[in-house]
Design an enzyme around this catalytic site. Structure first.
Site, PDB file in Angstrom:
ATOM      1  N   GLY A 240     -64.447 -27.420  -6.700  1.00 37.37           N
ATOM      2  CA  GLY A 240     -62.880 -26.333  -6.314  1.00 37.37           C
ATOM      3  C   GLY A 240     -63.649 -25.917  -4.666  1.00 37.37           C
ATOM      4  O   GLY A 240     -62.904 -25.135  -4.064  1.00 37.37           O
TER       5      GLY A 240
ATOM      6  N   GLU B 184     -69.734 -30.082  -9.316  1.00 31.42           N
ATOM      7  CA  GLU B 184     -68.686 -31.235  -9.419  1.00 31.42           C
ATOM      8  C   GLU B 184     -67.929 -31.461  -8.452  1.00 31.42           C
ATOM      9  O   GLU B 184     -66.686 -30.951  -8.442  1.00 31.42           O
ATOM     10  CB  GLU B 184     -67.649 -30.693 -10.828  1.00 31.42           C
ATOM     11  CG  GLU B 184     -68.642 -30.699 -12.304  1.00 31.42           C
ATOM     12  CD  GLU B 184     -67.300 -30.752 -13.421  1.00 31.42           C
ATOM     13  OE1 GLU B 184     -66.107 -30.951 -12.749  1.00 31.42           O
ATOM     14  OE2 GLU B 184     -68.119 -30.893 -14.273  1.00 31.42           O
ATOM     15  N   PRO B 185     -68.858 -31.564  -7.338  1.00 33.21           N
ATOM     16  CA  PRO B 185     -67.622 -31.192  -5.664  1.00 33.21           C
ATOM     17  C   PRO B 185     -66.980 -32.020  -6.389  1.00 33.21           C
ATOM     18  O   PRO B 185     -67.268 -33.285  -5.802  1.00 33.21           O
ATOM     19  CB  PRO B 185     -68.666 -30.909  -4.274  1.00 33.21           C
ATOM     20  CG  PRO B 185     -70.122 -31.925  -5.049  1.00 33.21           C
ATOM     21  CD  PRO B 185     -69.682 -31.101  -6.708  1.00 33.21           C
TER      22      PRO B 185
ATOM     23  N   ARG C 192     -63.554 -32.675  -3.156  1.00 31.56           N
ATOM     24  CA  ARG C 192     -62.528 -32.560  -1.213  1.00 31.56           C
ATOM     25  C   ARG C 192     -64.429 -32.562  -0.901  1.00 31.56           C
ATOM     26  O   ARG C 192     -64.347 -32.559   0.161  1.00 31.56           O
ATOM     27  CB  ARG C 192     -62.215 -31.022  -2.080  1.00 31.56           C
ATOM     28  CG  ARG C 192     -61.243 -31.066  -0.923  1.00 31.56           C
ATOM     29  CD  ARG C 192     -60.233 -29.709  -0.406  1.00 31.56           C
ATOM     30  NE  ARG C 192     -60.301 -29.785  -1.861  1.00 31.56           N
ATOM     31  CZ  ARG C 192     -59.078 -29.597  -2.444  1.00 31.56           C
ATOM     32  NH1 ARG C 192     -58.120 -30.542  -0.967  1.00 31.56           N
ATOM     33  NH2 ARG C 192     -58.180 -29.974  -3.570  1.00 31.56           N
TER      34      ARG C 192
ATOM     35  N   TYR D 137     -48.131 -30.326  -2.371  1.00 34.99           N
ATOM     36  CA  TYR D 137     -48.563 -28.999  -2.684  1.00 34.99           C
ATOM     37  C   TYR D 137     -47.973 -28.641  -0.642  1.00 34.99           C
ATOM     38  O   TYR D 137     -48.944 -27.110  -0.860  1.00 34.99           O
ATOM     39  CB  TYR D 137     -50.572 -29.189  -2.626  1.00 34.99           C
ATOM     40  CG  TYR D 137     -50.875 -29.610  -3.501  1.00 34.99           C
ATOM     41  CD1 TYR D 137     -51.034 -29.201  -4.974  1.00 34.99           C
ATOM     42  CD2 TYR D 137     -52.498 -31.514  -3.202  1.00 34.99           C
ATOM     43  CE1 TYR D 137     -51.662 -30.134  -5.652  1.00 34.99           C
ATOM     44  CE2 TYR D 137     -52.434 -31.230  -4.384  1.00 34.99           C
ATOM     45  CZ  TYR D 137     -51.976 -31.416  -5.595  1.00 34.99           C
ATOM     46  OH  TYR D 137     -53.025 -32.227  -6.421  1.00 34.99           O
TER      47      TYR D 137
ATOM     48  N   CYS E  35     -37.784 -42.919   0.621  1.00 32.65           N
ATOM     49  CA  CYS E  35     -36.544 -42.286   0.963  1.00 32.65           C
ATOM     50  C   CYS E  35     -36.024 -41.276  -0.097  1.00 32.65           C
ATOM     51  O   CYS E  35     -35.791 -41.631  -1.052  1.00 32.65           O
ATOM     52  CB  CYS E  35     -35.204 -42.676   0.212  1.00 32.65           C
ATOM     53  SG  CYS E  35     -35.150 -44.664   1.170  1.00 32.65           S
ATOM     54  N   GLU E  36     -37.072 -40.021  -0.017  1.00 31.18           N
ATOM     55  CA  GLU E  36     -37.605 -38.140  -0.821  1.00 31.18           C
ATOM     56  C   GLU E  36     -37.526 -38.001   0.673  1.00 31.18           C
ATOM     57  O   GLU E  36     -38.085 -37.780   1.887  1.00 31.18           O
ATOM     58  CB  GLU E  36     -38.373 -38.273  -0.985  1.00 31.18           C
ATOM     59  CG  GLU E  36     -38.863 -39.774  -2.044  1.00 31.18           C
ATOM     60  CD  GLU E  36     -38.185 -39.260  -3.121  1.00 31.18           C
ATOM     61  OE1 GLU E  36     -37.225 -38.314  -3.656  1.00 31.18           O
ATOM     62  OE2 GLU E  36     -37.155 -40.133  -4.338  1.00 31.18           O
TER      63      GLU E  36
HETATM   64  C1  LIG Z   1     -60.571 -32.152  -9.904  1.00 33.97           C
HETATM   65  C2  LIG Z   1     -61.576 -31.293 -10.634  1.00 33.97           C
HETATM   66  C3  LIG Z   1     -63.099 -31.789  -9.599  1.00 33.97           C
HETATM   67  C4  LIG Z   1     -63.937 -31.287  -8.306  1.00 33.97           C
HETATM   68  O1  LIG Z   1     -62.307 -30.417  -7.853  1.00 33.97           O
HETATM   69  P1  LIG Z   1     -62.959 -30.571  -5.877  1.00 33.97           P
HETATM   70  O2  LIG Z   1     -61.434 -29.297  -5.754  1.00 33.97           O
HETATM   71  O3  LIG Z   1     -62.199 -31.803  -5.291  1.00 33.97           O
HETATM   72  O4  LIG Z   1     -64.161 -30.045  -5.206  1.00 33.97           O
HETATM   73  C5  LIG Z   1     -64.359 -30.822 -10.785  1.00 33.97           C
HETATM   74  N1  LIG Z   1     -64.218 -30.619 -11.988  1.00 33.97           N
HETATM   75  C6  LIG Z   1     -63.526 -30.794 -12.555  1.00 33.97           C
HETATM   76  C7  LIG Z   1     -63.466 -30.792 -13.801  1.00 33.97           C
HETATM   77  C8  LIG Z   1     -62.395 -31.415 -12.092  1.00 33.97           C
HETATM   78  O5  LIG Z   1     -60.853 -31.345 -12.886  1.00 33.97           O
END
Ligand SMILES: *Cc1c(COP(=O)(O)O)cnc(C)c1O
Length: 414
Positions: free
Chosen positions: A228, A264-265, A267, A307, A334-335
């Site tokens: 996130g 858990e990166p 993005r 988004y 076509c949207e």
């Molecule tokens: C999507 C997700 C992430 C990665 O999110 P980013 O915004 O890409 O860093 C990490 N952990 C879980 C459980 C997710 O669903």
């Protein structure tokens, strides 16, 4: 600078993008090795003084070549399906360094993960915990688990990517978590590893992380704070991996030093490494509204349609002699929601190539074949060298698995 202009020509590392387009065709994704390495190093150095494990979120970009590269650097992985786990294993990733997230893990996925010795299940409900226990019992083993807490904190993100408030489907409430931890502690087939949370996929402030951390006080082997961390799609101010890492470590100070940190990166690791390049097919003007119709759209890059995401768009060859106009950059699908960017000041003509920046995460991995559009190619760039890491899909792939009414497959040779 991995993406820069030299004499009005866009380069990715040491290669002119125009020459890559001539080689690989349009549209095409490109990934810069330099950016990926730099982000990886930024995260690892930010956390180097604290026991940690970086589990790259595979759903951001699951190309095998990129997974293999990260696995070689020692990355673990966050997977959200049996398919992603299979990709990680195919790319020589280590399942024991993987966490399995997601609200709806099915029995087959749970079994496959147990058989592969998954590092940890991030459990999202009581019923799921019971299912994991049942499957582990059937295999005569112990399942490593963490509970994913929904901290009921609003992190001010787009409603579709908010995951940390009670109306979101993710996680269990703090109230229920204690009961579930007690249940797990009593089961011979469950092994409590840690606690997990994930506050939303596009956070641009750190404080929600810290609030969520402060709320935890159970004795555990790891704390998984999810992903996130945002990137600056439009010069927004976002924490660097260094600032992010330091803020977390500061919050963990004084806790059990054996408490391992998992992040858990997705993005923040891969987003800025990728671009999408697309050809301008036509320019047109409806009354006084200008459109650039390009050969990529929501099938290649869904974020703008899904988004209302805004990503920077530029020219591959700068043409300062052309009149500057505001264009809606739209795809051929076509949207009405099929656009890559609106109201963009550009100096372009038909046949030009446009670049969409920050496409490394949730770009190709969200692509589809809608309108029977074969998926585009992906290319990895390192210095002067480019490598095709995904072929452009042949058209026949679109209907290869479709059957005639008599059950026979379509004869690909006609
Ligand atoms: C999507 C997700 C992430 C990665 O999110 P980013 O915004 O890409 O860093 C990490 N952990 C879980 C459980 C997710 O669903």
């Amino acid at each position: 600078m991995a993406f820069s202009y030299q004499e009005n020509q866009l380069y990715i590392e040491d290669i002119p993008v125009l020459s890559l387009m001539q080689q690989y065709g349009s549209p095409c994704y490109f990934y810069s090795n330099a950016v990926l390495q730099q982000r990886w190093v930024a995260f690892t150095t930010a956390l180097q003084d604290y026991p940690h494990q970086i589990c790259y979120a595979v759903k951001a970009n699951s190309n095998l070549a990129l997974l293999r590269l990260l696995a070689k650097q020692g990355a673990g992985f966050d997977v959200v399906s049996g398919g992603e786990l299979a990709r990680v294993i195919t790319a020589s990733g280590d399942p024991t360094r993987c966490v399995f997230s997601g609200v709806g893990k099915c029995i087959a996925e749970i079994r496959a993960a147990l058989q592969a010795s998954i590092g940890c299940f991030n459990v999202e409900s009581r019923e799921e915990l019971q299912q994991i226990e049942a499957q582990a019992a059937a295999l005569g083993i112990q399942a490593p688990i963490a509970l994913r807490i929904n901290p009921n904190i609003d992190a001010n993100t787009h409603p579709y990517i908010t995951t940390g408030i009670k109306t979101s489907k993710f996680g269990v409430s703090e109230q229920e978590a204690c009961a579930l931890y007690r249940l797990a502690a009593q089961s011979p087939h469950l092994k409590i590893e840690g606690i997990a949370c994930h506050l939303g996929s596009q956070l641009t402030t750190l404080s929600p992380f810290l609030e969520a951390l402060a709320a935890e006080s159970i004795h555990l082997k790891h704390i998984d704070i999810g992903g996130g961390l945002g990137i600056a799609y439009n010069q927004e101010s976002v924490p660097t991996p260094q600032a992010y890492g330091q803020a977390i470590i500061k919050k963990l100070a004084g806790r059990d030093p054996a408490l391992r940190l998992i992040i858990e990166p997705g993005r923040a690791l891969i987003g800025q490494a990728g671009i999408l390049v697309t050809r301008v097919e036509y320019l047109k003007t409806n009354l006084d509204h200008h459109f650039a119709i390009v050969d990529a759209g929501m099938t290649e890059l869904l974020r703008p349609a899904l988004y209302q995401a805004e990503q920077r768009i530029g020219s591959v060859i700068q043409k300062p002699y052309l009149p500057e106009k505001k264009y809606d950059v739209v795809g051929p699908i076509c949207e009405s929601s099929d656009f890559l960017g609106k109201n963009r000041l550009l100096q372009i003509e038909g046949g030009d190539y446009l670049v969409v920046y920050d496409c490394g995460a949730y770009g190709f991995s969200m692509s589809s074949q809608y309108n029977t559009r074969p998926r585009c190619a992906e290319v990895f760039v390192q210095g002067k060298q480019s490598t095709l890491i995904r072929r452009r899909e042949p058209l026949e792939r679109s209907w290869m698995d479709e059957l005639q009414q008599d059950g026979s497959v379509v004869d690909l040779d006609g």
